[in-house]
Scaffold this active site. Structure first.
Site, PDB file in Angstrom:
ATOM      1  N   SER A   1      28.698 -17.158   1.902  1.00 16.15           N
ATOM      2  CA  SER A   1      27.265 -17.356   1.701  1.00 16.15           C
ATOM      3  C   SER A   1      26.625 -16.011   1.333  1.00 16.15           C
ATOM      4  O   SER A   1      26.790 -15.025   2.059  1.00 16.15           O
ATOM      5  CB  SER A   1      26.648 -17.891   2.992  1.00 16.15           C
ATOM      6  OG  SER A   1      25.256 -18.042   2.838  1.00 16.15           O
ATOM      7  N   ALA A   2      25.898 -15.974   0.208  1.00 13.47           N
ATOM      8  CA  ALA A   2      25.438 -14.692  -0.346  1.00 13.47           C
ATOM      9  C   ALA A   2      24.452 -13.953   0.545  1.00 13.47           C
ATOM     10  O   ALA A   2      24.453 -12.721   0.593  1.00 13.47           O
ATOM     11  CB  ALA A   2      24.815 -14.930  -1.723  1.00 13.47           C
ATOM     12  N   HIS A   3      23.590 -14.688   1.269  1.00 11.72           N
ATOM     13  CA  HIS A   3      22.555 -13.975   2.024  1.00 11.72           C
ATOM     14  C   HIS A   3      23.100 -13.267   3.261  1.00 11.72           C
ATOM     15  O   HIS A   3      22.374 -12.540   3.935  1.00 11.72           O
ATOM     16  CB  HIS A   3      21.380 -14.900   2.368  1.00 11.72           C
ATOM     17  CG  HIS A   3      21.645 -15.906   3.451  1.00 11.72           C
ATOM     18  ND1 HIS A   3      21.186 -15.747   4.731  1.00 11.72           N
ATOM     19  CD2 HIS A   3      22.302 -17.088   3.443  1.00 11.72           C
ATOM     20  CE1 HIS A   3      21.541 -16.795   5.462  1.00 11.72           C
ATOM     21  NE2 HIS A   3      22.221 -17.622   4.706  1.00 11.72           N
TER      22      HIS A   3
ATOM     23  N   THR B   1      22.599 -28.694 -11.954  1.00  8.29           N
ATOM     24  CA  THR B   1      22.510 -27.478 -12.773  1.00  8.29           C
ATOM     25  C   THR B   1      22.840 -26.256 -11.920  1.00  8.29           C
ATOM     26  O   THR B   1      22.275 -26.069 -10.845  1.00  8.29           O
ATOM     27  CB  THR B   1      21.087 -27.339 -13.352  1.00  8.29           C
ATOM     28  OG1 THR B   1      20.841 -28.492 -14.156  1.00  8.29           O
ATOM     29  CG2 THR B   1      20.948 -26.088 -14.192  1.00  8.29           C
TER      30      THR B   1
ATOM     31  N   CYS C   1      20.648 -20.876  13.555  1.00  4.77           N
ATOM     32  CA  CYS C   1      20.431 -22.303  13.419  1.00  4.77           C
ATOM     33  C   CYS C   1      20.182 -22.960  14.761  1.00  4.77           C
ATOM     34  O   CYS C   1      19.658 -24.046  14.847  1.00  4.77           O
ATOM     35  CB  CYS C   1      21.631 -22.949  12.744  1.00  4.77           C
ATOM     36  SG  CYS C   1      22.087 -22.058  11.277  1.00  4.77           S
TER      37      CYS C   1
ATOM     38  N   THR D   1      26.329 -23.869   4.624  1.00  4.65           N
ATOM     39  CA  THR D   1      26.192 -25.182   5.281  1.00  4.65           C
ATOM     40  C   THR D   1      26.700 -26.274   4.343  1.00  4.65           C
ATOM     41  O   THR D   1      27.509 -27.125   4.736  1.00  4.65           O
ATOM     42  CB  THR D   1      24.722 -25.431   5.670  1.00  4.65           C
ATOM     43  OG1 THR D   1      24.327 -24.410   6.582  1.00  4.65           O
ATOM     44  CG2 THR D   1      24.536 -26.791   6.320  1.00  4.65           C
TER      45      THR D   1
HETATM   46  N1  PMP Z   1      28.745 -20.498   8.957  1.00  6.63           N
HETATM   47  C1  PMP Z   1      28.504 -19.369   9.642  1.00  6.63           C
HETATM   48  C2  PMP Z   1      29.634 -18.722  10.392  1.00  6.63           C
HETATM   49  C3  PMP Z   1      27.231 -18.803   9.636  1.00  6.63           C
HETATM   50  O1  PMP Z   1      26.992 -17.670  10.329  1.00  6.63           O
HETATM   51  C4  PMP Z   1      26.199 -19.437   8.911  1.00  6.63           C
HETATM   52  C5  PMP Z   1      24.792 -18.868   8.905  1.00  6.63           C
HETATM   53  N2  PMP Z   1      24.116 -18.953  10.141  1.00  6.63           N
HETATM   54  C6  PMP Z   1      26.497 -20.614   8.220  1.00  6.63           C
HETATM   55  C7  PMP Z   1      27.779 -21.112   8.261  1.00  6.63           C
HETATM   56  C8  PMP Z   1      25.444 -21.326   7.420  1.00  6.63           C
HETATM   57  O2  PMP Z   1      25.155 -20.566   6.274  1.00  6.63           O
HETATM   58  P1  PMP Z   1      23.971 -20.886   5.266  1.00  6.63           P
HETATM   59  O3  PMP Z   1      22.770 -20.245   5.846  1.00  6.63           O
HETATM   60  O4  PMP Z   1      24.391 -20.224   3.986  1.00  6.63           O
HETATM   61  O5  PMP Z   1      23.865 -22.350   5.119  1.00  6.63           O
END
Ligand code: PMP
Length: 379
Positions: free
Chosen positions: A193-195, A231, A319, A72
């Site tokens: 995004s790592a997760h 940091t 989201c 994000t």
């Molecule tokens: N872009 C895409 C295509 C995603 O699937 C997501 C996660 N729902 C995000 C952005 C946002 O990622 P983050 O949770 O790391 O902010």
């Protein structure tokens, strides 16, 4: 068998090896990478090693990798940071994540104009319908879609754009799930995004091509050349590099496995929960995301019923879950009515077992047929 997790596009379980790699930097090695003493140097080394590894895995230069708090933030940084102040066109697709959609919407309040690229019924930007206005200031198109897994024709788009404007690519749903060469894509910036690939939550990266003018969102620090001050999260960076390494090294094996699970899962649902409509391509996108409509069921009711049956999935991007609005991604693909309102996303990972997938399909079929029976629709 207890709860079954089929929401890996929302987030993935972190690997034990990732935790092991991070642990020393959370407990025994407390240094701030900006400090000049031994602890600081140790942290700096770990941070730069992680940056270098991530760059190597994505075919980028280490100095092109900016650590952020996630996708994000990286998307916001790219969009607000790359666009200048002269109003003009922003080209984007209607299937982007809200973290791309919303910054662009804000820019339209400041005089920019959104040009929405048409997508096909399979959820890919339709190259035949793309024209680039002369006053294009930014292009933002994702690499793979988070709801359908559809892979977008980024290389063809950057070739058509021919350097006329910066191009940002959100690769959050693609990172660790397909081969990615930042250089070959030809984009100006790219988000991961790592997760999303079995790394820790709270870290991502914006890869920004060398010599690109990028205005920071945050002010007040010299870190990361002032482009993203604050940091650096050393343990999270180490975790992200470890997870990406594991994902990329095992990419072929993982994708073969996930494709097998997908076909197995889909075949069982088609036999026991018909009619089932696949939103997206049968096999050509990322196998991880399966977007399915179950006519005769409301997606929200099914989501709740499945939660009670201990199957975790989603009705769209995490989201926007909690909102009753239908998915804009599916709407852009031309889905309407019952197909749109009964769409569910099941997202898989190579860590799932066949047994889990079979049991999930059994529970889903049960819930779908029960809901159809109570709503008076044919089952
Ligand atoms: N872009 C895409 C295509 C995603 O699937 C997501 C996660 N729902 C995000 C952005 C946002 O990622 P983050 O949770 O790391 O902010």
């Amino acid at each position: 068998m207890n709860a079954i997790y089929l929401d890996n596009n929302a987030s993935t379980p972190m690997l034990p090896a990732v935790w092991e790699a991070m642990r020393p930097y959370l407990c025994d090695r407390p240094g701030n990478p900006a400090s000049s003493h031994r602890f600081g140097r140790q942290a700096r080394q770990a941070l730069e090693d992680a940056r270098e590894r991530i760059a190597q895995l994505l075919d980028a230069h280490p100095d092109e990798v900016l650590f952020t708090s996630g996708a994000t933030e990286a998307n916001n940084l790219a969009i607000f940071g790359l666009i200048g102040t002269t109003p003009g066109a922003i080209l984007s697709s209607p299937i982007e994540h809200p973290s791309v959609v919303e910054p662009i919407r804000q820019l339209t309040d400041r005089g920019f104009r959104l040009v929405s690229l048409p997508v096909t019924s399979e959820g890919c930007v339709d190259l035949n319908a793309v024209t680039i206005p002369d006053d294009t200031r930014l292009v933002a198109v994702m690499l793979a879609n988070h709801e359908t897994g559809a892979i977008q024709p980024i290389e063809a788009l950057t070739r058509t754009l021919n350097g006329k404007a910066p191009f940002h690519c959100d690769a959050a749903a693609a990172g660790g799930k397909m081969p990615i060469s930042f250089r070959q894509l030809g984009v100006t910036s790219m988000t991961i995004s790592a997760h999303k690939f079995h790394g820790p939550k709270g870290i991502g990266a914006l890869i920004v091509r060398r010599n690109t003018k990028l205005r920071p969102l945050l002010l007040g620090g010299h870190q990361q050349h002032g482009k993203r001050p604050g940091t650096e999260p050393v343990p999270l960076a180490v975790g992200m590099a470890t997870a990406l390494d594991w994902s990329v090294q095992n990419l072929d094996a993982h994708n073969t496995r996930v494709l097998g699970l997908r076909r197995r899962f889909l075949a069982q649902l088609r036999s026991h929960a018909a009619p089932v409509i696949l939103n997206g391509a049968e096999d050509s996108g990322l196998p991880h995301a399966l977007n399915l409509s179950f006519p005769g069921c409301s997606a929200d009711a099914l989501l709740m019923t499945l939660d009670l049956a201990d199957v975790a999935c989603s009705t769209g991007s995490a989201c926007s879950s909690g909102s009753l609005l239908p998915s804009p991604v599916l709407a852009a693909m031309g889905k309407t009515g019952d197909v749109l309102h009964s769409a569910m996303r099941f997202s898989l990972s190579p860590l799932l077992s066949e047994l889990e997938v079979d049991e999930a399909a059994r529970r889903i079929a049960l819930c779908v047929n029960r809901l159809r029976a109570t709503s008076g629709e044919p089952s």
